[in-house]
Design a protein around this motif. Sequence first.
Motif, PDB file in Angstrom:
ATOM      1  N   LEU A   1      29.782  52.483 106.933  1.00 24.81           N
ATOM      2  CA  LEU A   1      28.563  51.794 107.377  1.00 24.81           C
ATOM      3  C   LEU A   1      28.635  51.421 108.848  1.00 24.81           C
TER       4      LEU A   1
ATOM      5  N   PHE B   1      27.863  54.432 110.693  1.00 22.10           N
ATOM      6  CA  PHE B   1      26.424  54.699 110.600  1.00 22.10           C
ATOM      7  C   PHE B   1      25.643  53.849 111.603  1.00 22.10           C
ATOM      8  N   TYR B   2      25.897  52.553 111.610  1.00 19.78           N
ATOM      9  CA  TYR B   2      25.103  51.662 112.474  1.00 19.78           C
ATOM     10  C   TYR B   2      25.342  51.965 113.954  1.00 19.78           C
TER      11      TYR B   2
ATOM     12  N   TYR C   1      23.326  55.012 114.589  1.00 20.22           N
ATOM     13  CA  TYR C   1      21.886  54.826 114.400  1.00 20.22           C
ATOM     14  C   TYR C   1      21.282  54.009 115.545  1.00 20.22           C
TER      15      TYR C   1
ATOM     16  N   ALA D   1      26.454  46.406 103.658  1.00 16.86           N
ATOM     17  CA  ALA D   1      25.436  47.001 104.539  1.00 16.86           C
ATOM     18  C   ALA D   1      24.601  45.910 105.205  1.00 16.86           C
TER      19      ALA D   1
ATOM     20  N   SER E   1      20.591  52.312 105.823  1.00 16.76           N
ATOM     21  CA  SER E   1      21.991  52.722 105.922  1.00 16.76           C
ATOM     22  C   SER E   1      22.552  53.235 104.594  1.00 16.76           C
TER      23      SER E   1
ATOM     24  N   THR F   1      24.418  56.708 103.792  1.00 18.17           N
ATOM     25  CA  THR F   1      25.871  56.716 103.561  1.00 18.17           C
ATOM     26  C   THR F   1      26.220  56.929 102.079  1.00 18.17           C
TER      27      THR F   1
END
Length: 951
Positions: free
Chosen positions: A296, A299-300, A303, A359, A393, A397
Amino acid sequence: MVNTHRKLILNIYCSAIILPQICICSQFTSSSNDQYNENPGVFPVATNGEPFPWRELRLPTKVIPLHYDLFVHPNLTSLDFVASEKIEVLVRDTTQFIILHSHGLEIMNATLQSEEDLRYKKSGEKLTVLSYPAHQQIALLVPEKLMADLRYSVAIDFQAKLADGFEGFYKSTYRTLGGETRTIAVTDFEPTHARMAFPCFDEPLFKANFSIKIRRESRHIALSNMPKVKTIEREGGLLEDHFETTVKMSTYLVAYIVCDFASVSGTASSGVKVSIYASPDKWSQTHYALEASLKLLDFYENYFNIHYPLPKLDLVAIPDFESGAMENWGLVTYRETSLLFDPKTSSTSDKLWVTKVIAHELAHQWFGNLVTMEWWNDIWLNEGFATYMELISVNVTYPELQFDNIFLNDCFEVIKSDSLNSSRPVSKQAETPTQIQEMFDDISYKKGACLLNMLKDFLSEEKFKKGIIHYLKKFSYRNAKNDDLWSSLSNSCLESDFTSGGFCYSDSKTTSNTLTFLEENVEVKDIMTTWTRQKGIPLVVVEQEGRLLKLRQERFLNGVFRDDPEWGALQERWYLWHIPVTYSTSSSNAIHRHLLTSKTDTLYLPEKTSWVKLNVDSNGYYIVHYEAHGWDQLIAVLNQNHTLLRPKDRIGLIHDAFQLVSAGRLTLDKALDLTHYLQHETSIPALLQGLDYLESFYHTMDRRNISDITENLKRYLLQYFKPVIDMQSWSDEGSVWDRRLRSSLLKLACYLNYAPCIRKATELFSQWMESSGKLNIPSDVLKIVYSVGAQTTEGWNYLLEQYGLSLSGAEKNKILYALSTSKHQEKLIKLIDLGMEGKVIKTQDLASLLYAIARNPKGQQLAWNFVKENWTHLLERFELSSFPMRIIISGTTSHFSSKDELQEVKLFFESLQTQGSYLEIFQIVLETISKNIKWLEKNLPSLRNWLLISI
Ligand code: BES
Ligand code: ZN
């Protein structure tokens, strides 16, 4: 924990002025151009009887903090701490005093020094400290006025006991495998509890840097927001950890922990070190959290295209924790069940929860920590965004979790309370700590998130994403308000839009906050303020007449019917939303869009069509009612070939139909007829949605002891869902949603005493007992097996024993639930006693215990009586407006459905009000009970008849 409210009143010194907490103080002589002189004569009174120079709840802005040097030394044996701090402040306007927040701290000494003001250059000018507990403030009076634009350093020595509750700097304990009880010390500050740990400017706007030092014994470790730079040896074998200085941040995000925990670590793609901490015996349950948090975080960072700015991120499982988790920057704290995953006893729903919470808290590292709301009235900017980012997210994920279905449920959940008149707008004034805490509710979290999701769908994901990245970058290390978000979202054109037209601003014709939608200019702010400043949810009434589609909007009200006298007043003319309406039709799969900004509107369908479905994929925050033959046509489609509609459209139809029944707009028969296609439903979330309503009717009938309907509903459910119940295996096989379906169906089947279910569960339970709890029962059916097992005294006692021994929070939750389903009142009483004692059953689990007991028909009256009779004892454990108190209040009352019960609850709430306790939840509960009463009055006969026809 001491009840804050009582404590405040006791601490007020000036006896003549208890209520308004101000008095006419002629003795105040100090001259300054501060507030006293502007409003001479009226001052609050400090604890020593002197006038306190500030009367607002909010701090003055003449002095702002730049940097805190904070030293803390907790003693885990004597359960107290001594501490000192040096706050570097900038004086923006001449002043004679500095006001700080401080709550329950004993201030031993305060001095002032300045390198820039020659009068204060010498070390430590002692300051007079006044205290005004009603506002949780202290005033430091300076002998000579502080000068504008100069920096000063305030040094304060203070001490306190480690708090007993869950706020401030508090103690938490856990039991080791060997049976030893160990203590740790941990902080939890949001929203207004940093002031319980150190005197500070405890408002989100006062961002500063923090350098933290913690002294500890060598058997412990210390953690804080930042990595440790060094450890120094101190006398008596003590060690002192010095942590790197933080980035600029709000006080509520500061955190430190002294404990003896073990950890697992990994490194994110960007090089950030991620560690999961838990008490040593729970180390084996930390691995899933590490995997999820690494994924995560990656991902962030991608993103948002913004690096997580700290070198490390710790996630810590705290044995005593009031809420689910807290996003302290770099040191996120969790309730054990929100972080730990035990492969043996954690179910697939537990995994979903852990993933969701991680998340959520990681999203806060950007939304909340990097960019913070200016004031708590806009807490939805933190919580709504973190909840919305869970969807974005986790869908990427962990696509197998199909998190969008969980998200949709969150929207449905909040619609229940938002369609009551007692709801509130997303943005709302909040001044006192109680009001601030009350802002952390479903409206901020869920409505906030659902509105963002609707806006994303309207603007397109790409543009929405661009806008929020713009917002995050522009306001990094700063604070923002709603309008800042709206203008960032308006300024989010894609390059291509300028050439290809479509939805963006056309440079010259429009202002910078305008974008074009279907060739008309629209302002994001104009649209969104209709959603954030008005409470409630709109109902879109649609009528198809040939190729004409007539739309009308009104306020949707649950439990108020059109022929009720109050209807008119509640539909006040000014309720108007800008609704991004979407629809699909029988003749095309395309998504049509229209922005409904007036009360009524008419659209022309591009071609002839047999049905229209509004709110595609249920992305909009509105309910739809189809007039004329609209519902019949849709029910026919569901029966003929439900796959012509998208799964989330089917879920939306089921949801809206039953909401419309509660609002008196659709007959119950019609909504029930709509569920008839469910036997063929291929989407598990849709099936679960329908099942949920039917099950809730069963529980209502059972609780009210309406035996004929209860029996018939039971027969209907078992008959109708028999094929799919019989298909279920007692295993953990299949996809996430296969597994969720299995848990739900078998739980229902056993609850309804379905013989094959009870037989199998009993068999597994006996085997488990015979194996002394060693047998591995599939985690998805564990709760069911325990619940069946808990129905005998032997089984119940054995479960309680295992509860005390288990090291898995996930398992303990399941056992506690099972224990709470006992039909024996004395057993339920024993559970409550244990919960109040707080040893075997921890205080943190008392709220969910009472909630569960109140769901049990044999426990509902017991739980409610307990709350009434033990109100003050509950307030010794939880703050009035805390999450647990609100769960206890609504959990033990909101299922009531008779006039007598309503009256009883009302009287109780009134008695609390006269004692000075008032919460928004009181009104919500009363309205919910009234709604339940009306539902039964209106629908009981139809339900009875429908069942007679259907079975
Ligand atoms: N910031 C909150 C924690 C919080 C809650 C602080 C209430 C003050 C008052 C945290 O980010 C949060 O929202 N926690 C949730 C979990 C989340 C997954 C919904 C919680 O504790 O329930
Ligand atoms: Zn949150």
